[in-house]
Design a protein around this motif. Structure first.
Motif, PDB file in Angstrom:
ATOM      1  N   GLY A 151      -1.940 -12.934 -72.087  1.00  0.00           N
ATOM      2  CA  GLY A 151      -2.137 -14.015 -71.458  1.00  0.00           C
ATOM      3  C   GLY A 151      -3.584 -14.115 -70.825  1.00  0.00           C
ATOM      4  N   LEU A 152      -4.374 -15.184 -71.171  1.00  0.00           N
ATOM      5  CA  LEU A 152      -5.577 -15.452 -70.665  1.00  0.00           C
ATOM      6  C   LEU A 152      -5.948 -16.832 -70.091  1.00  0.00           C
ATOM      7  N   SER A 153      -4.819 -17.455 -69.578  1.00  0.00           N
ATOM      8  CA  SER A 153      -5.153 -18.697 -69.377  1.00  0.00           C
ATOM      9  C   SER A 153      -5.838 -18.881 -67.925  1.00  0.00           C
ATOM     10  N   ASP A 154      -6.203 -19.886 -67.795  1.00  0.00           N
ATOM     11  CA  ASP A 154      -6.973 -20.370 -66.544  1.00  0.00           C
ATOM     12  C   ASP A 154      -8.007 -19.139 -66.136  1.00  0.00           C
ATOM     13  N   ASN A 155      -8.788 -18.635 -67.104  1.00  0.00           N
ATOM     14  CA  ASN A 155      -9.936 -18.169 -66.632  1.00  0.00           C
ATOM     15  C   ASN A 155     -11.323 -18.566 -66.947  1.00  0.00           C
ATOM     16  N   ARG A 156     -12.496 -17.947 -67.386  1.00  0.00           N
ATOM     17  CA  ARG A 156     -13.746 -18.535 -67.765  1.00  0.00           C
ATOM     18  C   ARG A 156     -14.078 -18.558 -69.259  1.00  0.00           C
ATOM     19  N   PHE A 157     -13.078 -18.266 -69.939  1.00  0.00           N
ATOM     20  CA  PHE A 157     -13.549 -17.971 -71.239  1.00  0.00           C
ATOM     21  C   PHE A 157     -14.158 -19.404 -72.024  1.00  0.00           C
ATOM     22  N   THR A 158     -15.208 -19.075 -72.839  1.00  0.00           N
ATOM     23  CA  THR A 158     -15.718 -20.300 -73.636  1.00  0.00           C
ATOM     24  C   THR A 158     -15.565 -19.935 -74.839  1.00  0.00           C
ATOM     25  N   ARG A 159     -15.014 -18.905 -75.242  1.00  0.00           N
ATOM     26  CA  ARG A 159     -14.567 -18.849 -76.840  1.00  0.00           C
ATOM     27  C   ARG A 159     -13.224 -17.815 -76.737  1.00  0.00           C
ATOM     28  N   VAL A 160     -12.580 -17.637 -77.979  1.00  0.00           N
ATOM     29  CA  VAL A 160     -11.590 -16.851 -78.300  1.00  0.00           C
ATOM     30  C   VAL A 160     -12.275 -15.336 -78.315  1.00  0.00           C
ATOM     31  N   PRO A 161     -11.796 -14.439 -77.492  1.00  0.00           N
ATOM     32  CA  PRO A 161     -12.535 -13.026 -77.657  1.00  0.00           C
ATOM     33  C   PRO A 161     -12.489 -12.612 -79.064  1.00  0.00           C
ATOM     34  N   GLY A 162     -13.524 -11.976 -79.603  1.00  0.00           N
ATOM     35  CA  GLY A 162     -13.464 -11.672 -81.035  1.00  0.00           C
ATOM     36  C   GLY A 162     -12.634 -10.372 -81.011  1.00  0.00           C
ATOM     37  N   CYS A 163     -12.396  -9.714 -80.153  1.00  0.00           N
ATOM     38  CA  CYS A 163     -11.821  -8.393 -80.336  1.00  0.00           C
ATOM     39  C   CYS A 163     -10.207  -8.636 -80.594  1.00  0.00           C
ATOM     40  N   LEU A 164      -9.745  -9.941 -80.252  1.00  0.00           N
ATOM     41  CA  LEU A 164      -8.104 -10.116 -80.645  1.00  0.00           C
ATOM     42  C   LEU A 164      -7.967 -10.110 -81.947  1.00  0.00           C
ATOM     43  N   LEU A 165      -8.843 -10.685 -82.589  1.00  0.00           N
ATOM     44  CA  LEU A 165      -8.893 -10.833 -84.152  1.00  0.00           C
ATOM     45  C   LEU A 165      -8.594  -9.515 -84.817  1.00  0.00           C
ATOM     46  N   LYS A 166      -8.942  -8.253 -84.117  1.00  0.00           N
ATOM     47  CA  LYS A 166      -8.675  -6.884 -84.854  1.00  0.00           C
ATOM     48  C   LYS A 166      -7.377  -6.398 -84.248  1.00  0.00           C
ATOM     49  N   LEU A 167      -6.471  -7.152 -83.521  1.00  0.00           N
ATOM     50  CA  LEU A 167      -5.295  -6.476 -83.242  1.00  0.00           C
ATOM     51  C   LEU A 167      -4.332  -7.156 -84.175  1.00  0.00           C
ATOM     52  N   ASN A 168      -3.731  -6.304 -85.326  1.00  0.00           N
ATOM     53  CA  ASN A 168      -2.957  -6.706 -86.330  1.00  0.00           C
ATOM     54  C   ASN A 168      -1.468  -7.238 -85.853  1.00  0.00           C
ATOM     55  N   LYS A 169      -1.101  -6.656 -84.733  1.00  0.00           N
ATOM     56  CA  LYS A 169       0.324  -6.971 -84.439  1.00  0.00           C
ATOM     57  C   LYS A 169       0.457  -7.830 -83.072  1.00  0.00           C
ATOM     58  N   LEU A 170      -0.883  -8.550 -82.932  1.00  0.00           N
ATOM     59  CA  LEU A 170      -0.851  -9.548 -81.801  1.00  0.00           C
ATOM     60  C   LEU A 170       0.084 -10.728 -82.450  1.00  0.00           C
ATOM     61  N   GLU A 171       0.934 -11.239 -81.313  1.00  0.00           N
ATOM     62  CA  GLU A 171       1.918 -12.380 -82.004  1.00  0.00           C
ATOM     63  C   GLU A 171       1.479 -13.747 -81.180  1.00  0.00           C
ATOM     64  N   SER A 172       0.867 -13.648 -80.018  1.00  0.00           N
ATOM     65  CA  SER A 172       0.707 -14.624 -79.053  1.00  0.00           C
ATOM     66  C   SER A 172      -0.506 -14.532 -78.141  1.00  0.00           C
ATOM     67  N   VAL A 173      -1.131 -15.763 -77.977  1.00  0.00           N
ATOM     68  CA  VAL A 173      -2.285 -15.620 -77.089  1.00  0.00           C
ATOM     69  C   VAL A 173      -2.343 -16.898 -76.072  1.00  0.00           C
ATOM     70  N   ASN A 174      -2.350 -16.947 -74.960  1.00  0.00           N
ATOM     71  CA  ASN A 174      -2.197 -17.928 -74.190  1.00  0.00           C
ATOM     72  C   ASN A 174      -3.681 -18.116 -73.479  1.00  0.00           C
ATOM     73  N   MET A 175      -4.451 -19.260 -73.873  1.00  0.00           N
ATOM     74  CA  MET A 175      -5.999 -19.567 -73.470  1.00  0.00           C
ATOM     75  C   MET A 175      -5.810 -20.969 -72.721  1.00  0.00           C
ATOM     76  N   ASP A 176      -4.864 -21.152 -72.580  1.00  0.00           N
ATOM     77  CA  ASP A 176      -4.813 -22.679 -71.883  1.00  0.00           C
ATOM     78  C   ASP A 176      -5.550 -22.673 -70.341  1.00  0.00           C
ATOM     79  N   GLY A 177      -6.471 -23.692 -70.291  1.00  0.00           N
ATOM     80  CA  GLY A 177      -6.943 -23.978 -68.892  1.00  0.00           C
ATOM     81  C   GLY A 177      -8.163 -23.226 -69.035  1.00  0.00           C
ATOM     82  N   ASN A 178      -8.937 -22.740 -70.008  1.00  0.00           N
ATOM     83  CA  ASN A 178     -10.186 -22.126 -70.190  1.00  0.00           C
ATOM     84  C   ASN A 178     -11.114 -23.276 -70.439  1.00  0.00           C
ATOM     85  N   PRO A 179     -12.606 -22.813 -70.065  1.00  0.00           N
ATOM     86  CA  PRO A 179     -13.522 -24.072 -70.286  1.00  0.00           C
ATOM     87  C   PRO A 179     -13.745 -24.460 -71.666  1.00  0.00           C
ATOM     88  N   MET A 180     -13.323 -23.462 -72.822  1.00  0.00           N
ATOM     89  CA  MET A 180     -13.440 -23.698 -74.298  1.00  0.00           C
ATOM     90  C   MET A 180     -12.971 -24.798 -74.683  1.00  0.00           C
TER      91      MET A 180
END
Length: 249
Positions: A151-180
């Motif tokens: 969960g990364l919602s309501d932070n200051r991210f302007t893009r999806v962190p590239g490191c997440l793309l290398k996590l093969n088992k990752l099922e969900s990411v919450n980035m709602d409420g970021n400047p991106m």
């Protein structure tokens, strides 16, 4: 004035004795030992807690804690650590010693960065960092091979962190409420990208639409879909958004 207010809060912080802490230990339905010190009005983690280092789960949420002491390193058996809704501005590098940690909830704090030692938590399954002040993740996150939900919602991210793309088992990411997302929605300039993200609150979807989205998932392979089935994860990541990845159009 503000400093005086903070000082008064800390002076009124409840003092926790070992006996009081022991009385807050309970057994979960799964037979785990859980230390629940939530809603205790404490501004610091009580030193007496060190003697309860063998807890399976530790809940220090909804307090006024500003710093996690280094003795957290002793809690090597702990699998669930809940620190949400405190005043944390940083995490100690000692967090890396919690090798059995599966759930780490740091939502609603004041974190601006994370230590690289976070990548040592090899068994981490769920990580909630929502409602903080983060604009980047440490590169060591790629080592969290068992991570399923973040969960990364309501932070200051302007893009999806590239490191997440290398996590093969990752099922969900919450980035709602970021400047991106805000930037994309308010920008007057056309976005030149082959992929678009569509944010929809799950509660807004009728059964038919929800079924249709689940069907489309099989064909378009979304980056992340926040359709949760775990009750524990729903508690940690509520409210949720569903993020679909589809072709530009």
């Amino acid at each position: 004035m503000a400093k005086g207010t903070n000082a008064n809060r800390e002076s009124k912080s409840k003092k926790i004795t070992l006996k009081m802490a022991q009385n807050r230990v309970e057994l979960t339905l799964g037979g785990k030992r859980r230390l629940d010190l939530s809603f205790m009005g404490i501004a610091a983690v009580p030193k007496c807690v060190q003697k309860l280092f063998d807890m399976d789960e530790v809940d220090l949420s909804r307090n006024m804690i500003r710093k996690i002491p280094d003795f957290i390193a002793q809690f090597i058996k702990t699998s669930v650590l809940d620190l949400h809704s405190n005043y944390l501005e940083e995490l100690p590098v000692a967090i890396g010693y919690l090798q059995n940690l599966r759930v780490l909830n740091l939502c609603n704090n004041r974190l601006t960065s994370l230590p690289s030692e976070l990548g040592l938590l090899k068994k981490l399954y769920t990580l909630n960092l929502g409602l903080n002040r983060l604009d980047a993740l440490p590169a060591s996150i790629v080592a969290l091979k068992e991570l399923r939900h973040i969960g990364l919602s309501d932070n200051r991210f302007t893009r999806v962190p590239g490191c997440l793309l290398k996590l093969n088992k990752l099922e969900s990411v919450n980035m709602d409420g970021n400047p991106m997302f805000t930037k994309k929605m308010t920008s007057q300039e056309p976005v030149d990208t082959s992929v678009s993200f569509y944010l929809v609150k799950e509660s807004f979807l009728c059964t038919e639409c929800l079924n249709r989205c689940q069907t489309e998932r099989k064909n378009i392979k979304p980056l992340c879909v926040l359709l949760q089935r775990s009750s524990l994860f729903n508690d940690l990541f509520s409210p949720l958004c569903t993020v679909f990845r589809g072709p530009r159009g």
